[in-house]
Design a protein around this motif. Structure first.
Motif: not given
Length: 121
Positions: A94-115
């Motif tokens: 998935g290339g760069v978009p897939a890496f960006a999605a992983i970064a977004a998931k990490l940030l979501n999990a860290a700052f919102t608990g994933g919700g």
């Protein structure tokens, strides 16, 4: 070269601890933005606190280097010993978009608990 000290192989991500899973460089890995990983990002991005870090990420203007730093911090937070330079050289389906999605998931999990909706990369 894989340098691993965590339980990434065979273990499942614990969402309650803010962990996520991703297949990077053909290997399933666990990533987590621990308090130490977030402190690392505060220093790397030159911000004074977590709220400034969250504001920076929620603006949605991430460079490729930023994404590599976020993913690198997440890998290290889960015990994987990869430098940001090693992360930048990794590949992902998935290339760069897939890496960006992983970064977004990490940030979501860290700052919102994933919700909540993750910040746009």
């Amino acid at each position: 070269m894989e340098r691993l000290i965590s339980r990434s192989h065979g273990a499942r991500a614990n969402r309650r601890r803010g962990e996520i899973e991703a297949v990077i460089d053909g290997e399933r890995r666990i990533l987590c933005l621990t308090l130490g990983a977030l402190a690392e990002l505060e220093t790397a991005f030159g911000v004074e606190d977590l709220s400034a870090l969250a504001r920076r990420f929620s603006a949605g203007h991430l460079r490729a280097e930023d994404i590599a730093r976020i993913i690198g911090a997440g890998l290290r937070g889960a015990g994987n010993l990869f430098s940001d330079e090693e992360v930048a050289a990794m590949s992902m389906e998935g290339g760069v978009p897939a890496f960006a999605a992983i970064a977004a998931k990490l940030l979501n999990a860290a700052f919102t608990g994933g919700g909540a909706r993750p910040p746009d990369p």
